[in-house]
Structure formats: C-alpha cells, structure tokens
Write a protein that holds these residues in place. Structure first.
Motif, PDB file in Angstrom:
ATOM      1  N   ARG A 291      -8.821 -15.851   2.660  1.00 28.26           N
ATOM      2  CA  ARG A 291      -7.994 -17.026   2.352  1.00 28.26           C
ATOM      3  C   ARG A 291      -6.538 -16.607   2.094  1.00 28.26           C
ATOM      4  NH1 ARG A 291      -9.339 -20.871   4.702  1.00 28.26           N
ATOM      5  NH2 ARG A 291     -10.143 -19.160   5.946  1.00 28.26           N
ATOM      6  N   LEU A 292      -6.352 -15.530   1.338  1.00 24.49           N
ATOM      7  CA  LEU A 292      -5.001 -15.048   1.039  1.00 24.49           C
ATOM      8  C   LEU A 292      -4.298 -14.550   2.298  1.00 24.49           C
ATOM      9  CD1 LEU A 292      -5.774 -13.130  -2.273  1.00 24.49           C
ATOM     10  CD2 LEU A 292      -4.505 -15.269  -2.060  1.00 24.49           C
ATOM     11  N   LEU A 293      -5.063 -13.922   3.187  1.00 20.20           N
ATOM     12  CA  LEU A 293      -4.493 -13.445   4.449  1.00 20.20           C
ATOM     13  C   LEU A 293      -4.143 -14.630   5.357  1.00 20.20           C
ATOM     14  CD1 LEU A 293      -6.948 -10.488   5.134  1.00 20.20           C
ATOM     15  CD2 LEU A 293      -4.495 -10.271   4.721  1.00 20.20           C
ATOM     16  N   TYR A 294      -5.045 -15.608   5.402  1.00 21.72           N
ATOM     17  CA  TYR A 294      -4.845 -16.765   6.268  1.00 21.72           C
ATOM     18  C   TYR A 294      -3.576 -17.526   5.904  1.00 21.72           C
ATOM     19  CZ  TYR A 294      -5.722 -21.221   8.606  1.00 21.72           C
ATOM     20  OH  TYR A 294      -5.603 -22.352   9.384  1.00 21.72           O
ATOM     21  N   TYR A 295      -3.308 -17.655   4.608  1.00 25.17           N
ATOM     22  CA  TYR A 295      -2.133 -18.395   4.169  1.00 25.17           C
ATOM     23  C   TYR A 295      -0.909 -17.498   3.969  1.00 25.17           C
ATOM     24  CZ  TYR A 295      -5.120 -22.458   3.645  1.00 25.17           C
ATOM     25  OH  TYR A 295      -5.979 -23.506   3.906  1.00 25.17           O
ATOM     26  N   GLY A 296      -1.026 -16.250   4.391  1.00 27.36           N
ATOM     27  CA  GLY A 296       0.129 -15.373   4.446  1.00 27.36           C
ATOM     28  C   GLY A 296       0.641 -14.854   3.121  1.00 27.36           C
ATOM     29  N   LEU A 297      -0.206 -14.845   2.083  1.00 25.65           N
ATOM     30  CA  LEU A 297       0.253 -14.357   0.788  1.00 25.65           C
ATOM     31  C   LEU A 297       0.173 -12.836   0.690  1.00 25.65           C
ATOM     32  CD1 LEU A 297      -0.255 -17.434   0.192  1.00 25.65           C
ATOM     33  CD2 LEU A 297      -0.665 -16.720  -2.166  1.00 25.65           C
ATOM     34  N   ILE A 298      -0.770 -12.252   1.391  1.00 26.26           N
ATOM     35  CA  ILE A 298      -0.873 -10.793   1.415  1.00 26.26           C
ATOM     36  C   ILE A 298      -0.994 -10.333   2.854  1.00 26.26           C
ATOM     37  CG2 ILE A 298      -1.981 -10.680  -0.851  1.00 26.26           C
ATOM     38  CD1 ILE A 298      -4.630 -10.196   0.569  1.00 26.26           C
ATOM     39  N   THR A 299      -0.810  -9.040   3.061  1.00 26.93           N
ATOM     40  CA  THR A 299      -0.918  -8.489   4.410  1.00 26.93           C
ATOM     41  C   THR A 299      -1.593  -7.122   4.340  1.00 26.93           C
ATOM     42  OG1 THR A 299       0.334  -7.828   6.389  1.00 26.93           O
ATOM     43  CG2 THR A 299       1.384  -7.437   4.264  1.00 26.93           C
ATOM     44  N   PRO A 300      -2.444  -6.798   5.312  1.00 30.01           N
ATOM     45  CA  PRO A 300      -3.075  -5.476   5.311  1.00 30.01           C
ATOM     46  C   PRO A 300      -2.172  -4.474   6.028  1.00 30.01           C
ATOM     47  CG  PRO A 300      -3.980  -6.794   7.079  1.00 30.01           C
ATOM     48  CD  PRO A 300      -2.984  -7.671   6.368  1.00 30.01           C
ATOM     49  N   HIS A 301      -2.339  -3.210   5.698  1.00 27.24           N
ATOM     50  CA  HIS A 301      -1.595  -2.166   6.410  1.00 27.24           C
ATOM     51  C   HIS A 301      -2.486  -0.948   6.554  1.00 27.24           C
ATOM     52  CE1 HIS A 301       2.062  -0.304   7.960  1.00 27.24           C
ATOM     53  NE2 HIS A 301       1.673   0.802   7.352  1.00 27.24           N
ATOM     54  N   SER A 302      -2.508  -0.391   7.747  1.00 32.09           N
ATOM     55  CA  SER A 302      -3.321   0.794   8.014  1.00 32.09           C
ATOM     56  C   SER A 302      -2.463   1.857   8.668  1.00 32.09           C
ATOM     57  CB  SER A 302      -4.498   0.452   8.950  1.00 32.09           C
ATOM     58  OG  SER A 302      -5.327  -0.526   8.368  1.00 32.09           O
ATOM     59  N   ASN A 303      -2.795   3.115   8.358  1.00 27.57           N
ATOM     60  CA  ASN A 303      -2.085   4.224   8.975  1.00 27.57           C
ATOM     61  C   ASN A 303      -2.954   5.464   8.940  1.00 27.57           C
ATOM     62  OD1 ASN A 303      -0.264   6.811   8.519  1.00 27.57           O
ATOM     63  ND2 ASN A 303       0.946   5.364   9.706  1.00 27.57           N
ATOM     64  N   ASN A 304      -3.309   5.934  10.124  1.00 24.65           N
ATOM     65  CA  ASN A 304      -3.999   7.222  10.265  1.00 24.65           C
ATOM     66  C   ASN A 304      -5.227   7.328   9.357  1.00 24.65           C
ATOM     67  OD1 ASN A 304      -4.174   9.715  11.568  1.00 24.65           O
ATOM     68  ND2 ASN A 304      -3.040  10.783   9.983  1.00 24.65           N
TER      69      ASN A 304
ATOM     70  N   LYS B  14       5.074   1.298   2.941  1.00 24.33           N
ATOM     71  CA  LYS B  14       3.643   1.014   2.828  1.00 24.33           C
ATOM     72  C   LYS B  14       2.822   2.273   3.099  1.00 24.33           C
ATOM     73  CE  LYS B  14       4.070  -3.840   4.208  1.00 24.33           C
ATOM     74  NZ  LYS B  14       3.822  -4.823   5.285  1.00 24.33           N
ATOM     75  N   MET B  15       3.250   3.021   4.117  1.00 23.40           N
ATOM     76  CA  MET B  15       2.528   4.236   4.451  1.00 23.40           C
ATOM     77  C   MET B  15       2.591   5.235   3.302  1.00 23.40           C
ATOM     78  SD  MET B  15       3.101   7.015   7.464  1.00 23.40           S
ATOM     79  CE  MET B  15       4.291   7.866   6.420  1.00 23.40           C
ATOM     80  N   LEU B  16       3.755   5.335   2.654  1.00 23.87           N
ATOM     81  CA  LEU B  16       3.898   6.258   1.530  1.00 23.87           C
ATOM     82  C   LEU B  16       2.953   5.891   0.388  1.00 23.87           C
ATOM     83  CD1 LEU B  16       7.750   6.859   1.350  1.00 23.87           C
ATOM     84  CD2 LEU B  16       5.982   8.516   1.917  1.00 23.87           C
ATOM     85  N   TYR B  17       2.833   4.604   0.114  1.00 22.39           N
ATOM     86  CA  TYR B  17       1.914   4.161  -0.934  1.00 22.39           C
ATOM     87  C   TYR B  17       0.482   4.573  -0.594  1.00 22.39           C
ATOM     88  CZ  TYR B  17       5.061   1.325  -3.794  1.00 22.39           C
ATOM     89  OH  TYR B  17       6.040   0.907  -4.655  1.00 22.39           O
ATOM     90  N   LEU B  18       0.096   4.386   0.663  1.00 20.47           N
ATOM     91  CA  LEU B  18      -1.268   4.722   1.069  1.00 20.47           C
ATOM     92  C   LEU B  18      -1.498   6.229   1.006  1.00 20.47           C
ATOM     93  CD1 LEU B  18      -1.739   2.335   4.136  1.00 20.47           C
ATOM     94  CD2 LEU B  18      -2.517   2.006   1.778  1.00 20.47           C
ATOM     95  N   ILE B  19      -0.524   7.016   1.447  1.00 24.96           N
ATOM     96  CA  ILE B  19      -0.671   8.464   1.435  1.00 24.96           C
ATOM     97  C   ILE B  19      -0.765   9.000   0.013  1.00 24.96           C
ATOM     98  CG2 ILE B  19       0.550  10.633   1.909  1.00 24.96           C
ATOM     99  CD1 ILE B  19       1.565   9.383   4.486  1.00 24.96           C
TER     100      ILE B  19
END
Length: 244
Positions: free
Chosen positions: A130-143, A160-165
C-alpha cells in the motif's frame, strides 16, 4: 514464512533456487529465508474470491471479479466504509509505524521491518504494498542488497547504496580502512579484519562492483581506493547521516 536459521552452506534462497558457498562457511553475511507453504485460506480475501470464481467460471470469471469488486467499492462508499486512498493511507496504525521506521532507518529491510513490528510477513507485505502503491516509500537494491527509503528525493541512488552497504559491518570496516589508508592492499586489509582470505576477496569484489571502491593493479600488487564521488558523500556526514 519465518526466517530460517543460519546455515553455513547456504548464501540465499530465491525463487526455488538455492545458492551455496564455494567455501567452508557463509561469506555473504546476509539473511537467509526459506519458502513455506501456506493454507489457501491464509491468502488475502481478494485472492481467495478471485481464485474461487475463476476456477469455477474459467471463461467469464475474471470479468465477473472486476464487476464484483466495482460493486463492492460502490457499496462501501454508500455505507460509509473507508477504503484506502492516498490521503488516508497512513491512518492505519501498522502502515504508519512502517512509514516512520523507514523514515528513521533508511535502507531497512523487509525482514527487519517484520522483526521490529512483530507482525506476520503477510501483513507486513500488504502494508508495504500500500505504501509503495501510493508512492510514500520506495525500494532500492544494489548488488544483492535491498531496503526501503522514503520516496521524497532526500537520497540519491549513491546515498541509498551507501546506507545499504554500511549495514554490513565487514563492508563498513573495509570502507573505513580504505578511506584511512588510500592504496591499501588486500593483505593489509586482512591484517586488520578477522575474516578469511576468500571472504575478504568476496567483500572487496562487491564493493568494487558497486562502484564505491576503485582498484588499481600494478604488476602483482593490487591497491584499493575510495571512488572520488563517494568520498565526497562519506565526508558529508551532516547531510547523509553516515558515520564511517
């Protein structure tokens, strides 16, 4: 679908395929999930209705389902039942909590959200959708890394990548070593981290593939440097909130 216990051989399980380590231990440091069958009645009401109608009316079932849900929407409006929309999506307690958690912990993973809220994965997925559908959050993937962020242009893709790493302590430590000693070698890194040689190589290759680390090879010597663009981001702690 509970998280599986650690398995030293399995790196990850996805879509029916099991990826195993070529070494004698798990070098991914990632979370391992296993699929688990659920009862038909544990699906969402929409899916249950759709399957029941579609299986029994294979030709016109899909059209009938669309008409049924359209009628339901009209009845809900008539009887004052509040349907989820962009304006009220955060009025639900769990959705609001998920949104606040993503806001406070950029890059948080699905498993971490489930753990913090103490809800089922099915419920967490529904609210995240629901949050993704209404654009409140977004996923991010890297390696091989993935997480959720607020969808408000606060973070660039590199941030975003730095946070994930940085969520991986070994990656974070390697970044710190390379920043403090530009041109450091793999052997020198191994002397500072209690990891096996193959594990260090695996982490370095991931950081190189992400573009964060630059590799300079001269004969048999390989030296590691932080990419100039990422060095600027790492220095800008006040903006990114990173503490490397």
């Amino acid at each position: 679908m509970p998280a599986a216990a650690w398995n030293d051989d399995i790196i990850e399980t996805k879509k029916g395929y099991v990826v195993t380590s070529g070494y004698d231990h798990n070098i991914s440091e990632g979370e391992v999930l296993e699929t688990q069958k659920i009862d038909f009645w544990e699906n969402s009401p929409q899916m249950i209705i759709f399957c029941l109608i579609y299986d029994n009316i294979p030709i016109f079932g899909e059209v009938f389902v669309i008409l049924l849900f359209s009628a339901f929407t009209g009845l809900a409006y008539f009887f004052g039942i509040k349907l989820v929309n962009r304006k009220n999506v955060l009025e639900n307690k769990n959705r609001n909590l998920i949104y606040r958690i993503v806001e406070e912990k950029p890059g948080i993973s699905f498993t971490e959200i489930v753990r913090e809220l103490g809800i089922t994965k099915t419920m967490a997925k529904y609210h995240l959708d629901r949050l993704l559908y209404y654009g409140l959050i977004t996923p991010h993937s890297n390696n091989g890394r993935s997480g959720y962020f607020r969808n408000n242009d606060t973070y660039s893709d590199n941030e975003k990548m730095l946070y994930l790493i940085k969520k991986n302590p070994h990656d974070s430590k390697i970044i710190e070593l390379v920043r403090n000693s530009p041109g450091i070698t793999r052997k020198e890194i191994a002397g500072e981290i209690s990891l096996s040689g193959p594990s260090i190589t695996w982490h370095l290759e991931r950081l190189e593939n992400s573009g964060l680390i630059e590799v300079v090879r001269a004969g048999r010597t390989t030296r590691y440097y932080i990419n100039a663009g990422y060095e600027i981001l790492l220095q800008n702690e006040a903006k990114t909130g990173l503490h490397v």
